[in-house]
Write a protein that holds these residues in place. Sequence first.
Motif, PDB file in Angstrom:
ATOM      1  N   PHE A  43       6.625  -3.408  -6.511  1.00  0.00           N
ATOM      2  CA  PHE A  43       5.563  -3.823  -5.599  1.00  0.00           C
ATOM      3  C   PHE A  43       4.226  -3.655  -6.305  1.00  0.00           C
ATOM      4  O   PHE A  43       4.069  -2.758  -7.136  1.00  0.00           O
ATOM      5  CB  PHE A  43       5.556  -2.965  -4.324  1.00  0.00           C
ATOM      6  N   LEU A  44       3.283  -4.511  -5.965  1.00  0.00           N
ATOM      7  CA  LEU A  44       1.941  -4.373  -6.508  1.00  0.00           C
ATOM      8  C   LEU A  44       1.082  -3.620  -5.499  1.00  0.00           C
ATOM      9  O   LEU A  44       0.911  -4.066  -4.370  1.00  0.00           O
ATOM     10  CB  LEU A  44       1.322  -5.747  -6.785  1.00  0.00           C
ATOM     11  N   GLU A  45       0.568  -2.483  -5.925  1.00  0.00           N
ATOM     12  CA  GLU A  45      -0.328  -1.712  -5.078  1.00  0.00           C
ATOM     13  C   GLU A  45      -1.761  -2.186  -5.312  1.00  0.00           C
ATOM     14  O   GLU A  45      -2.031  -2.983  -6.188  1.00  0.00           O
ATOM     15  CB  GLU A  45      -0.205  -0.201  -5.386  1.00  0.00           C
ATOM     16  N   ARG A  46      -2.674  -1.642  -4.521  1.00  0.00           N
ATOM     17  CA  ARG A  46      -4.066  -2.093  -4.546  1.00  0.00           C
ATOM     18  C   ARG A  46      -4.696  -1.981  -5.934  1.00  0.00           C
ATOM     19  O   ARG A  46      -5.374  -2.893  -6.377  1.00  0.00           O
ATOM     20  CB  ARG A  46      -4.888  -1.312  -3.529  1.00  0.00           C
ATOM     21  N   ASP A  47      -4.491  -0.858  -6.624  1.00  0.00           N
ATOM     22  CA  ASP A  47      -5.134  -0.691  -7.930  1.00  0.00           C
ATOM     23  C   ASP A  47      -4.579  -1.676  -8.957  1.00  0.00           C
ATOM     24  O   ASP A  47      -5.304  -2.137  -9.839  1.00  0.00           O
ATOM     25  CB  ASP A  47      -5.013   0.750  -8.424  1.00  0.00           C
ATOM     26  N   GLU A  48      -3.306  -2.016  -8.844  1.00  0.00           N
ATOM     27  CA  GLU A  48      -2.705  -2.989  -9.763  1.00  0.00           C
ATOM     28  C   GLU A  48      -3.256  -4.390  -9.494  1.00  0.00           C
ATOM     29  O   GLU A  48      -3.562  -5.136 -10.438  1.00  0.00           O
ATOM     30  CB  GLU A  48      -1.187  -2.969  -9.626  1.00  0.00           C
ATOM     31  N   VAL A  49      -3.417  -4.744  -8.239  1.00  0.00           N
ATOM     32  CA  VAL A  49      -3.985  -6.044  -7.885  1.00  0.00           C
ATOM     33  C   VAL A  49      -5.463  -6.078  -8.252  1.00  0.00           C
ATOM     34  O   VAL A  49      -5.995  -7.115  -8.665  1.00  0.00           O
ATOM     35  CB  VAL A  49      -3.773  -6.353  -6.388  1.00  0.00           C
ATOM     36  N   ASN A  50      -6.121  -4.953  -8.138  1.00  0.00           N
ATOM     37  CA  ASN A  50      -7.543  -4.871  -8.452  1.00  0.00           C
ATOM     38  C   ASN A  50      -7.814  -5.265  -9.902  1.00  0.00           C
ATOM     39  O   ASN A  50      -8.782  -5.979 -10.180  1.00  0.00           O
ATOM     40  CB  ASN A  50      -8.056  -3.459  -8.160  1.00  0.00           C
ATOM     41  N   SER A  51      -6.979  -4.843 -10.827  1.00  0.00           N
ATOM     42  CA  SER A  51      -7.180  -5.206 -12.230  1.00  0.00           C
ATOM     43  C   SER A  51      -7.008  -6.710 -12.437  1.00  0.00           C
ATOM     44  O   SER A  51      -7.742  -7.327 -13.219  1.00  0.00           O
ATOM     45  CB  SER A  51      -6.231  -4.422 -13.136  1.00  0.00           C
ATOM     46  N   PHE A  69      -7.693 -10.181   0.121  1.00  0.00           N
ATOM     47  CA  PHE A  69      -6.507 -10.587  -0.612  1.00  0.00           C
ATOM     48  C   PHE A  69      -5.266  -9.961   0.003  1.00  0.00           C
ATOM     49  O   PHE A  69      -4.281 -10.645   0.277  1.00  0.00           O
ATOM     50  CB  PHE A  69      -6.646 -10.191  -2.089  1.00  0.00           C
ATOM     51  N   PHE A  70      -5.322  -8.648   0.240  1.00  0.00           N
ATOM     52  CA  PHE A  70      -4.158  -7.969   0.807  1.00  0.00           C
ATOM     53  C   PHE A  70      -3.884  -8.426   2.235  1.00  0.00           C
ATOM     54  O   PHE A  70      -2.730  -8.540   2.638  1.00  0.00           O
ATOM     55  CB  PHE A  70      -4.327  -6.447   0.752  1.00  0.00           C
ATOM     56  N   ALA A  71      -4.933  -8.678   3.008  1.00  0.00           N
ATOM     57  CA  ALA A  71      -4.735  -9.147   4.383  1.00  0.00           C
ATOM     58  C   ALA A  71      -4.002 -10.485   4.394  1.00  0.00           C
ATOM     59  O   ALA A  71      -3.142 -10.733   5.241  1.00  0.00           O
ATOM     60  CB  ALA A  71      -6.073  -9.267   5.100  1.00  0.00           C
ATOM     61  N   ALA A  72      -4.315 -11.346   3.419  1.00  0.00           N
ATOM     62  CA  ALA A  72      -3.690 -12.664   3.359  1.00  0.00           C
ATOM     63  C   ALA A  72      -2.302 -12.631   2.708  1.00  0.00           C
ATOM     64  O   ALA A  72      -1.409 -13.382   3.102  1.00  0.00           O
ATOM     65  CB  ALA A  72      -4.588 -13.634   2.595  1.00  0.00           C
ATOM     66  N   ALA A  73      -2.120 -11.773   1.723  1.00  0.00           N
ATOM     67  CA  ALA A  73      -0.894 -11.821   0.922  1.00  0.00           C
ATOM     68  C   ALA A  73       0.199 -10.862   1.390  1.00  0.00           C
ATOM     69  O   ALA A  73       1.380 -11.159   1.240  1.00  0.00           O
ATOM     70  CB  ALA A  73      -1.218 -11.547  -0.541  1.00  0.00           C
ATOM     71  N   ASP A  74      -0.175  -9.721   1.935  1.00  0.00           N
ATOM     72  CA  ASP A  74       0.816  -8.714   2.342  1.00  0.00           C
ATOM     73  C   ASP A  74       1.366  -9.072   3.718  1.00  0.00           C
ATOM     74  O   ASP A  74       0.968  -8.518   4.732  1.00  0.00           O
ATOM     75  CB  ASP A  74       0.183  -7.322   2.345  1.00  0.00           C
ATOM     76  N   GLY A  77       3.119  -6.269   5.763  1.00  0.00           N
ATOM     77  CA  GLY A  77       2.297  -5.105   6.086  1.00  0.00           C
ATOM     78  C   GLY A  77       2.725  -3.823   5.418  1.00  0.00           C
ATOM     79  O   GLY A  77       2.387  -2.734   5.875  1.00  0.00           O
ATOM     80  N   SER A  78       3.428  -3.912   4.292  1.00  0.00           N
ATOM     81  CA  SER A  78       3.948  -2.729   3.617  1.00  0.00           C
ATOM     82  C   SER A  78       2.895  -1.985   2.802  1.00  0.00           C
ATOM     83  O   SER A  78       3.129  -0.864   2.372  1.00  0.00           O
ATOM     84  CB  SER A  78       5.109  -3.129   2.700  1.00  0.00           C
ATOM     85  N   GLY A  79       1.763  -2.616   2.570  1.00  0.00           N
ATOM     86  CA  GLY A  79       0.741  -1.987   1.739  1.00  0.00           C
ATOM     87  C   GLY A  79       0.881  -2.328   0.266  1.00  0.00           C
ATOM     88  O   GLY A  79       0.062  -1.938  -0.551  1.00  0.00           O
ATOM     89  N   GLY A  80       1.927  -3.045  -0.088  1.00  0.00           N
ATOM     90  CA  GLY A  80       2.154  -3.504  -1.455  1.00  0.00           C
ATOM     91  C   GLY A  80       2.707  -4.914  -1.421  1.00  0.00           C
ATOM     92  O   GLY A  80       3.266  -5.343  -0.410  1.00  0.00           O
ATOM     93  N   LEU A  81       2.528  -5.629  -2.503  1.00  0.00           N
ATOM     94  CA  LEU A  81       3.020  -7.007  -2.562  1.00  0.00           C
ATOM     95  C   LEU A  81       4.350  -7.065  -3.293  1.00  0.00           C
ATOM     96  O   LEU A  81       4.467  -6.577  -4.415  1.00  0.00           O
ATOM     97  CB  LEU A  81       2.022  -7.907  -3.300  1.00  0.00           C
ATOM     98  N   SER A  82       5.323  -7.677  -2.652  1.00  0.00           N
ATOM     99  CA  SER A  82       6.591  -7.929  -3.328  1.00  0.00           C
ATOM    100  C   SER A  82       6.398  -9.123  -4.263  1.00  0.00           C
ATOM    101  O   SER A  82       5.388  -9.821  -4.194  1.00  0.00           O
ATOM    102  CB  SER A  82       7.682  -8.240  -2.311  1.00  0.00           C
ATOM    103  N   LEU A  83       7.371  -9.360  -5.106  1.00  0.00           N
ATOM    104  CA  LEU A  83       7.308 -10.506  -6.011  1.00  0.00           C
ATOM    105  C   LEU A  83       7.172 -11.801  -5.223  1.00  0.00           C
ATOM    106  O   LEU A  83       6.353 -12.659  -5.556  1.00  0.00           O
ATOM    107  CB  LEU A  83       8.548 -10.549  -6.914  1.00  0.00           C
ATOM    108  N   GLN A  84       7.940 -11.946  -4.157  1.00  0.00           N
ATOM    109  CA  GLN A  84       7.892 -13.177  -3.366  1.00  0.00           C
ATOM    110  C   GLN A  84       6.530 -13.360  -2.702  1.00  0.00           C
ATOM    111  O   GLN A  84       5.980 -14.454  -2.686  1.00  0.00           O
ATOM    112  CB  GLN A  84       9.005 -13.189  -2.312  1.00  0.00           C
ATOM    113  N   GLU A  85       5.975 -12.279  -2.158  1.00  0.00           N
ATOM    114  CA  GLU A  85       4.641 -12.369  -1.541  1.00  0.00           C
ATOM    115  C   GLU A  85       3.599 -12.760  -2.574  1.00  0.00           C
ATOM    116  O   GLU A  85       2.717 -13.582  -2.307  1.00  0.00           O
ATOM    117  CB  GLU A  85       4.250 -11.039  -0.900  1.00  0.00           C
TER     118      GLU A  85
END
Length: 157
Positions: A43-51, A69-74, A77-85
């Motif tokens: 999963f991609l967490e906020r700091d990973e997406v931030n970079s 970005f997270f509101a639209a992509a997650d 609602g897990s707080g991290g992005l899966s590969l599919q998301e």
Amino acid sequence: LQHGSVKQCAGSTVADDHKMDYRLRAQAYREAFYVLDDDFSGFLERDEVNSFGFFMLGDDWNEELLDDFFAAADLDGSGGLSLQEFCDFCETSICDPGHGDLADLSFVRDMVKGFIAITKTRQDMTKAMWQSRALAVDRWCRFWVPTAALLTTLVIV
């Protein structure tokens, strides 16, 4: 051949081309995802997406955009992005929906290659920095540990 069957074959060729383009773009997104996933959590967490956001937008990237970005992509609602998301969001954000031609594919590939190259360069720089520090510690220890051992031996004897 009947005219209708030629039209159907041409239509399926266009659909097949679009599907192949999507698969190639998804492969590029997958490469970016696994480069971004620093902790290998899947999963991609906020700091990973931030970079990634900072790479894409530079100084225009900020905390508010990260939240959007997270509101639209997650979606779950897990707080991290899966590969599919991540793939779904990139597909709707980077490519013009319903367009998906080779220009989009080359753009996506170029952006992912650029991101991976910069990430690799940063990793190489970090590795070189730590190797330099380790070498400095090694030099220090090579001089001072034998000296301290010799002085300790002389004091005890």
